[in-house]
Scaffold this active site. Structure first.
Site, PDB file in Angstrom:
ATOM      1  N   ASP A 256      -0.473  -1.973   1.892  1.00  0.00           N
ATOM      2  CA  ASP A 256      -1.689  -0.991   2.414  1.00  0.00           C
ATOM      3  C   ASP A 256      -2.460  -1.928   3.542  1.00  0.00           C
ATOM      4  O   ASP A 256      -2.845  -3.152   3.071  1.00  0.00           O
ATOM      5  CB  ASP A 256      -2.652  -0.517   1.343  1.00  0.00           C
ATOM      6  CG  ASP A 256      -3.822   0.088   1.876  1.00  0.00           C
ATOM      7  OD1 ASP A 256      -3.634   1.168   2.275  1.00  0.00           O
ATOM      8  OD2 ASP A 256      -4.905  -0.557   1.787  1.00  0.00           O
ATOM      9  N   GLU A 283       1.657  -0.639   6.067  1.00  0.00           N
ATOM     10  CA  GLU A 283       0.861   0.484   6.870  1.00  0.00           C
ATOM     11  C   GLU A 283       0.153  -0.271   7.780  1.00  0.00           C
ATOM     12  O   GLU A 283      -0.915  -0.835   7.523  1.00  0.00           O
ATOM     13  CB  GLU A 283       0.005   1.103   5.721  1.00  0.00           C
ATOM     14  CG  GLU A 283      -0.803   2.355   6.496  1.00  0.00           C
ATOM     15  CD  GLU A 283      -2.320   2.477   6.319  1.00  0.00           C
ATOM     16  OE1 GLU A 283      -2.804   3.415   6.293  1.00  0.00           O
ATOM     17  OE2 GLU A 283      -2.666   1.222   5.396  1.00  0.00           O
TER      18      GLU A 283
END
Length: 496
Positions: A256, A283
């Site tokens: 993330d 990400e």
């Protein structure tokens, strides 16, 4: 009690082709009329399809029980549908306990086992339910990827007095104690803390790194920002990553918010945790192909990256609702420049969350977008749970995955002189054991026909999706007149 006002930005978070002889050359020039530009061959994992197994604020209870039990109940169907990997939501305890979606990290070692933040279970269930779900998927040959959040922590257990200001920066984990790890977090482990909509700098005047990509990549995102230029934090997160991998028997990770984390740490974590046998995708929410390429270089190509620019291309197609020029799909996205590293997707938990800053759903022509990512030659496609189960696309996606497994092989061709504002055409030549395909995407309000010179000589083709009736025959040069219905897609394949 909520002790941080989390920012909206997060939480609401070629050449001329002799196709008749199937001898394309690798020189990119403007093709002759109705010829095609060869753009590549099948990747090393042509069948792989990932599913994001959740969305923002999934229900705490389902007909099968917890979310982990819900996924376990669907494991057989997903495996039989051709899903080869499942991306799980955050598995650890969040600051809001059983109501937390998990990105507000509290205790990474609490996987639904300890009574902390008002519950034993996480939003998704208990540790035993999580392990049962993972075992169910792995027994069916489906790999399991965990969502990894290493940028920050939230909902501290106690305040510390920092220069006369009481800040929530102490994490003692009273419900877990020293089980699994005796490491306790204090202000010494953080770059800064966000409280009452204000940042308080800790441990020096500088962050781990200065903003880059015109400020699109930056360090202080939210909560207690972990300082990764210090070894204690690095060693603890590496130790945790290895513990988690063993505890859950993981096959990979989704990392993330990586553009907000000190890159040398990300690289070290991947080297010491992921290793060479597991998968990782980061990400890095960068809607710029050059920036994604640069970030891939900064990370030494250690992990894949989500194809954010391609998502926004689909968003433009959707918003155009028939007025967008379909030639924008030619050579599109990070998958074109870095196909071996690109994870392509149509929507995810952030783009589908109406309250989030990244809300950008693909509403129109979503199946055209899925046809694109599932049948082209590059990229690792990721299907969104809600599209499959709640937005009514499951049966259509199953059919496309079947076509991917059976036909999406061999040399790939962009039909740059056939494509126009309404219709996009692309083909795969097939190989010695697979027949190949020709896909057509039409965002126009009327059905369309196009004369295409295909790799399929003297062949009879059918639309394997079932969207278009009849058959198409090609001549000795591979030429045929192919059709696609209005606002629809077709995938023409040679009959066996």
């Amino acid at each position: 009690m909520i002790r941080f006002h989390l920012p909206v930005s997060y939480l609401l978070i070629s050449g001329l082709i002799g196709l008749a002889a199937c001898q394309p050359v690798d020189v990119f020039r403007q093709p002759a009329p109705q010829a095609a530009a060869r753009v590549g061959v099948s990747n090393t994992n042509p069948d792989g399809v990932m599913m994001q197994g959740f969305y923002w604020n999934v229900p705490t209870r389902t007909s099968a029980g917890s979310w982990w039990q819900n996924l376990q109940a669907k494991s057989t169907e997903l495996a039989q549908s051709g899903i080869t990997a499942i991306w799980l939501p955050p598995v650890h305890k969040g600051g809001n306990g059983a109501s937390s979606v998990g990105y507000d990290v509290y205790d990474r070692y609490d996987l639904g086992e300890f009574n902390q933040k008002g519950s034993v279970a996480t939003r998704y269930g208990t540790l035993s339910q999580l392990q049962a779900a993972i075992s169910a998927f792995k027994s069916k040959g489906v790999k399991v990827y965990a969502d990894i959040i290493m940028n920050h922590q939230l909902f501290a257990d106690y305040q510390e007095n920092i220069n006369g200001k009481l800040l929530w920066t102490g994490f003692s984990f009273p419900g877990r104690g020293n089980t699994y790890s005796s490491f306790k977090w204090t202000s010494a482990n953080f770059n800064g803390v966000q409280q009452d909509n204000q940042w308080y700098k800790l441990n020096g005047p500088d962050w781990d790194f200065q903003p880059y990509y015109n400020g699109d990549a930056y360090d202080p995102l939210l909560g207690c920002e972990i300082k990764y230029t210090d070894r204690p934090q690095v060693e603890e997160l590496v130790s945790w990553g290895n513990w988690l991998t063993t505890k859950l028997n993981l096959d990979g990770y989704r990392l993330d918010a990586v553009k907000h984390i000190y890159t040398p740490f990300v690289n070290e974590w991947l080297d010491r945790v992921k290793g060479s046998s597991r998968f990782a995708v980061g990400e890095a929410w960068l809607n710029n192909i050059a920036n994604l390429q640069d970030y891939a270089a900064r990370t030494g190509n250690r992990m894949s990256l989500f194809d954010v620019p391609l998502h926004y291309t689909f968003k433009q197609m959707s918003d155009g609702n028939g007025a967008w020029d379909m030639r924008g799909l030619q050579f599109a996205g990070f998958i074109e420049s870095n196909g071996d590293q690109a994870v392509s997707f149509v929507d995810n938990h952030d783009t589908d969350d109406k309250t989030g800053a990244l809300y950008s759903p693909v509403v129109n022509f979503k199946m055209l977008a899925y046809t694109y990512i599932l049948l082209r030659h590059r990229g690792y496609p990721c299907i969104y749970y809600r599209d499959f189960y709640e937005y009514g696309l499951g049966s259509k996606l199953k059919k496309l995955i079947q076509i991917r497994r059976e036909n999406a092989y061999g040399a790939a061709y962009e039909y740059t002189t056939v494509n126009d504002a309404d219709v996009y055409v692309f083909s795969r030549a097939g190989d010695s054991t697979h027949k190949g395909l020709l896909l057509m995407l039409n965002d126009g309000r009327t059905g369309a026909t196009r004369t295409v010179r295909t790799p399929f000589v003297n062949a009879t083709l059918v639309d394997k999706t079932g969207n278009t009736s009849g058959t198409i025959k090609t001549d000795a040069n591979g030429n045929g007149v192919f059709k696609v219905n209005a606002r629809n897609y077709a995938v023409w394949v040679p009959k066996v």
